[in-house]
Write a protein that holds these residues in place. Sequence first.
Motif, PDB file in Angstrom:
ATOM      1  N   CYS A  29      -6.788  -4.462 106.410  1.00  0.00           N
ATOM      2  CA  CYS A  29      -5.854  -4.711 107.512  1.00  0.00           C
ATOM      3  C   CYS A  29      -5.418  -6.177 107.543  1.00  0.00           C
ATOM      4  O   CYS A  29      -4.250  -6.481 107.806  1.00  0.00           O
ATOM      5  CB  CYS A  29      -6.499  -4.327 108.835  1.00  0.00           C
ATOM      6  N   VAL A  30      -6.354  -7.065 107.268  1.00  0.00           N
ATOM      7  CA  VAL A  30      -6.023  -8.491 107.205  1.00  0.00           C
ATOM      8  C   VAL A  30      -5.079  -8.756 106.040  1.00  0.00           C
ATOM      9  O   VAL A  30      -4.082  -9.484 106.166  1.00  0.00           O
ATOM     10  CB  VAL A  30      -7.296  -9.341 107.090  1.00  0.00           C
ATOM     11  N   LYS A  31      -5.374  -8.165 104.887  1.00  0.00           N
ATOM     12  CA  LYS A  31      -4.557  -8.379 103.688  1.00  0.00           C
ATOM     13  C   LYS A  31      -3.110  -7.967 103.919  1.00  0.00           C
ATOM     14  O   LYS A  31      -2.175  -8.660 103.489  1.00  0.00           O
ATOM     15  CB  LYS A  31      -5.145  -7.603 102.519  1.00  0.00           C
ATOM     16  N   TYR A  32      -2.919  -6.857 104.615  1.00  0.00           N
ATOM     17  CA  TYR A  32      -1.564  -6.344 104.831  1.00  0.00           C
ATOM     18  C   TYR A  32      -1.018  -6.651 106.230  1.00  0.00           C
ATOM     19  O   TYR A  32       0.020  -6.138 106.615  1.00  0.00           O
ATOM     20  CB  TYR A  32      -1.524  -4.835 104.531  1.00  0.00           C
ATOM     21  N   LYS A  33      -1.733  -7.504 106.943  1.00  0.00           N
ATOM     22  CA  LYS A  33      -1.277  -8.005 108.240  1.00  0.00           C
ATOM     23  C   LYS A  33      -0.818  -6.873 109.166  1.00  0.00           C
ATOM     24  O   LYS A  33       0.305  -6.863 109.669  1.00  0.00           O
ATOM     25  CB  LYS A  33      -0.161  -9.035 108.051  1.00  0.00           C
ATOM     26  N   VAL A  34      -1.718  -5.938 109.378  1.00  0.00           N
ATOM     27  CA  VAL A  34      -1.423  -4.815 110.269  1.00  0.00           C
ATOM     28  C   VAL A  34      -1.128  -5.365 111.665  1.00  0.00           C
ATOM     29  O   VAL A  34      -1.957  -6.090 112.235  1.00  0.00           O
ATOM     30  CB  VAL A  34      -2.608  -3.834 110.310  1.00  0.00           C
ATOM     31  N   PRO A  35       0.021  -5.049 112.242  1.00  0.00           N
ATOM     32  CA  PRO A  35       0.427  -5.680 113.505  1.00  0.00           C
ATOM     33  C   PRO A  35      -0.511  -5.423 114.677  1.00  0.00           C
ATOM     34  O   PRO A  35      -0.755  -6.310 115.493  1.00  0.00           O
ATOM     35  CB  PRO A  35       1.813  -5.067 113.775  1.00  0.00           C
ATOM     36  N   LEU A  62     -16.384  -0.301 107.795  1.00  0.00           N
ATOM     37  CA  LEU A  62     -15.649  -1.165 108.709  1.00  0.00           C
ATOM     38  C   LEU A  62     -15.221  -2.481 108.068  1.00  0.00           C
ATOM     39  O   LEU A  62     -14.061  -2.900 108.200  1.00  0.00           O
ATOM     40  CB  LEU A  62     -16.480  -1.432 109.963  1.00  0.00           C
ATOM     41  N   GLU A  63     -16.138  -3.151 107.376  1.00  0.00           N
ATOM     42  CA  GLU A  63     -15.798  -4.448 106.786  1.00  0.00           C
ATOM     43  C   GLU A  63     -14.698  -4.304 105.738  1.00  0.00           C
ATOM     44  O   GLU A  63     -13.738  -5.096 105.710  1.00  0.00           O
ATOM     45  CB  GLU A  63     -17.048  -5.087 106.163  1.00  0.00           C
ATOM     46  N   HIS A  64     -14.820  -3.310 104.881  1.00  0.00           N
ATOM     47  CA  HIS A  64     -13.800  -3.059 103.856  1.00  0.00           C
ATOM     48  C   HIS A  64     -12.448  -2.757 104.484  1.00  0.00           C
ATOM     49  O   HIS A  64     -11.414  -3.325 104.116  1.00  0.00           O
ATOM     50  CB  HIS A  64     -14.213  -1.894 102.956  1.00  0.00           C
ATOM     51  N   ASN A 101     -12.018  -8.884 116.307  1.00  0.00           N
ATOM     52  CA  ASN A 101     -10.886  -9.455 117.033  1.00  0.00           C
ATOM     53  C   ASN A 101     -10.389 -10.729 116.367  1.00  0.00           C
ATOM     54  O   ASN A 101      -9.179 -10.941 116.225  1.00  0.00           O
ATOM     55  CB  ASN A 101     -11.290  -9.752 118.479  1.00  0.00           C
ATOM     56  N   ALA A 102     -11.318 -11.564 115.945  1.00  0.00           N
ATOM     57  CA  ALA A 102     -10.937 -12.825 115.296  1.00  0.00           C
ATOM     58  C   ALA A 102     -10.209 -12.572 113.982  1.00  0.00           C
ATOM     59  O   ALA A 102      -9.263 -13.289 113.630  1.00  0.00           O
ATOM     60  CB  ALA A 102     -12.179 -13.681 115.063  1.00  0.00           C
ATOM     61  N   ALA A 103     -10.641 -11.571 113.245  1.00  0.00           N
ATOM     62  CA  ALA A 103      -9.986 -11.239 111.975  1.00  0.00           C
ATOM     63  C   ALA A 103      -8.532 -10.849 112.213  1.00  0.00           C
ATOM     64  O   ALA A 103      -7.629 -11.274 111.478  1.00  0.00           O
ATOM     65  CB  ALA A 103     -10.746 -10.115 111.272  1.00  0.00           C
ATOM     66  N   ALA A 104      -8.285 -10.038 113.242  1.00  0.00           N
ATOM     67  CA  ALA A 104      -6.911  -9.644 113.557  1.00  0.00           C
ATOM     68  C   ALA A 104      -6.096 -10.847 114.015  1.00  0.00           C
ATOM     69  O   ALA A 104      -4.930 -11.011 113.634  1.00  0.00           O
ATOM     70  CB  ALA A 104      -6.910  -8.561 114.630  1.00  0.00           C
ATOM     71  N   HIS A 105      -6.690 -11.695 114.813  1.00  0.00           N
ATOM     72  CA  HIS A 105      -5.974 -12.861 115.329  1.00  0.00           C
ATOM     73  C   HIS A 105      -5.655 -13.868 114.228  1.00  0.00           C
ATOM     74  O   HIS A 105      -4.725 -14.680 114.383  1.00  0.00           O
ATOM     75  CB  HIS A 105      -6.802 -13.540 116.427  1.00  0.00           C
TER      76      HIS A 105
END
Length: 321
Positions: free
Chosen positions: A98-104, A91-93, A117-121
């Motif tokens: 997803c953060v690196k490639y800014k998955v919408p 999960l962490e990896h 949730n915070a990571a996505a935001h």
Amino acid sequence: MSNLPAPLNNLPFPVIGSPLFIISNPKLVIAQCISGVVGSMPALNARPAELLEEWLIEITEALAAYNKANPDKPAAPFAINQIVHKSNTRLEHDMAMCVKYKVPIIITSLGAREDINAAAHSYGGVVLHDIINNKHARKAIEKGADGLIAVAAGAGGHAGVKSPFALIQEIRQWFDGPIALSGAISTGDAVLAAQAMGADFGYIGSAFIATHEARAAEEYKQSIVDSNSDDIIYSNLFTGVHGNYLAPSIRNAGMDPENLPVSDPSKMDFGGDKSKAWKDIWGCGQGIGAITQVQSTADYVTQLKREYFAAKDRLTAMNYA
């Protein structure tokens, strides 16, 4: 309708393709997005873990190239599903990718975590969380999810038992954010019905298995075409979580679909490479009676749109006061 956040506020068509374990791949995701629906896949489909970055590059570059060539008809955004369960050691990896490639759009399942949730935001991403009842829906929003995927009775794979009428009605009493409805949706008529109930989007999975781009065995695809809701079995035997499966695949594995034992939920494992439950036992929802052929993703989405607008016209013609 909800006041939808970007990137959900301007979709070409109100459908999200559900992430299909093992089956979804970049080819299917790209085809879905270009056709105008949100394409998605589980992060765990990329095995080994290093493959996820390659797939994210492939998807983001393909969609960017399409949008550059088609500025007046951009593709829908894509989503990555994260299994938020303690057995998912990746999960962490996977979330870092997803953060690196800014998955919408991030779709979370089997657990809600504020840090995910915070990571996505952090980069402007939106989180939709799978729920099967009103209680879980409240918890997900309290922990920072932006929207909900209401998994009602009849959905493929891991599914709930609530009527979509009850589930959507109860959630809408307190939540005015984005909701996608999952559960036996495979036609444009059903997408419109989901919106009439109060959902913003139809959430479609099983129908996309029977497409050329899906990474599923041809026997699996044909079984969907040949079967209907009478052939769907609800059991927790295969993963520890209750879900819907095709009876023919259970028989082919040497078991009686009408007499399956009950599994121990503690046996859930979403982090390893054990995929027999999905390779040999085929997940599928109750909406497959409407699926009559294996076709391209583009053709299927075109069919959905045609059915959707025909259903709108029928309702308009009724002229109820």
